[in-house]
Design a protein around this motif. Structure first.
Motif, mmCIF file in Angstrom:
data_model
loop_
_atom_site.group_PDB
_atom_site.id
_atom_site.type_symbol
_atom_site.label_atom_id
_atom_site.label_comp_id
_atom_site.label_asym_id
_atom_site.label_seq_id
_atom_site.Cartn_x
_atom_site.Cartn_y
_atom_site.Cartn_z
ATOM 1 N N ALA A 122 -1.243 -0.850 5.447
ATOM 2 C CA ALA A 122 -1.241 -2.250 5.852
ATOM 3 C C ALA A 122 -2.299 -2.452 6.929
ATOM 4 N N GLY A 179 -2.497 2.533 0.396
ATOM 5 C CA GLY A 179 -1.159 2.058 0.754
ATOM 6 C C GLY A 179 -1.023 1.767 2.239
ATOM 7 N N ASN A 219 -4.853 9.819 -3.884
ATOM 8 C CA ASN A 219 -5.553 8.550 -3.715
ATOM 9 C C ASN A 219 -6.649 8.703 -2.670
ATOM 10 N N GLU A 271 -6.521 -3.857 5.680
ATOM 11 C CA GLU A 271 -5.592 -3.278 4.721
ATOM 12 C C GLU A 271 -6.364 -2.459 3.680
ATOM 13 N N SER A 272 -5.733 -1.404 3.160
ATOM 14 C CA SER A 272 -6.307 -0.625 2.061
ATOM 15 C C SER A 272 -5.218 -0.416 1.012
ATOM 16 N N THR A 273 -5.291 -1.161 -0.079
ATOM 17 C CA THR A 273 -4.278 -1.021 -1.128
ATOM 18 C C THR A 273 -4.398 0.334 -1.830
ATOM 19 N N ASP A 274 -5.602 0.880 -1.914
ATOM 20 C CA ASP A 274 -5.780 2.203 -2.532
ATOM 21 C C ASP A 274 -5.030 3.285 -1.777
#
Length: 185
Positions: free
Chosen positions: A170, A168, A130, A163-166
């Protein structure tokens, strides 16, 4: 990886344009001949991710700074750090470019004394599977103490990273300090 490197190059160019424009406007003679401040820092911070217990983080390897010295009390500074992390067989790379503005609060200007700083940056990371980006903001207070033709630089402050969902990750807050050395050219 190509997407991450392309994003890093674009971010560095975008973040350095305001500082480059400011550097073109000031007279060199008014700053004692110095046009740039170069520096390296080591830092330590208490890091508290959202929804997870916090902990102490040693911010290494090094943060590198490149400041555009001004005869006025405001100066721009580009900052960057490159981190290589290997944990449990997983390898991750992170590049964190940013730009800060410094306001000198003392008669010493940008060579000694107290200053206030604030800025923004990006966290560009790739763990092999990722890649992603997070935004970071910081504010702090610092001091420069002359050391021959250089200066020791101490800074304490507060930071926030989105936050960065790519990736993971928080969102998180950081409270800590940095110590480093500054050289002028």
């Amino acid at each position: 990886m190509r997407k991450l490197l392309g994003g890093m190059v674009l971010a560095v160019v975008a973040l350095s344009l305001p500082a480059s424009a400011e550097a073109q406007r000031r007279p060199a003679a008014a700053t004692g001949g110095a046009k740039h401040e170069f520096g390296v820092d080591l830092g330590v911070a208490y890091v508290k991710p959202d929804g997870v217990d916090g902990g102490l983080a040693l911010q290494t390897p090094l943060d590198v700074r490149w400041g555009f010295v001004s005869a006025k009390n405001m100066m721009w500074e580009a900052r960057g750090s490159l981190t290589f992390i290997t944990i449990g067989g997983t390898t991750a790379y992170a590049f964190q470019p940013g730009v800060n503005v410094l306001f000198a609060n003392s008669p010493g200007g940008h060579r000694r004394g107290m200053y206030l700083t604030g800025g923004a940056g990006l966290l560009l990371a790739d763990d092999g599977t990722n890649s992603g980006t997070a935004f970071a903001f910081n504010a702090g207070v610092g001091w420069r103490k002359p050391w021959g033709s250089a200066a020791w630089r101490y800074e304490i402050g507060f930071g926030y990273q989105s936050e960065s969902t790519d990736l993971g990750l928080a969102s998180q807050i950081q409270i800590g300090g940095r110590i480093g050395v500054s050289l002028w050219r």
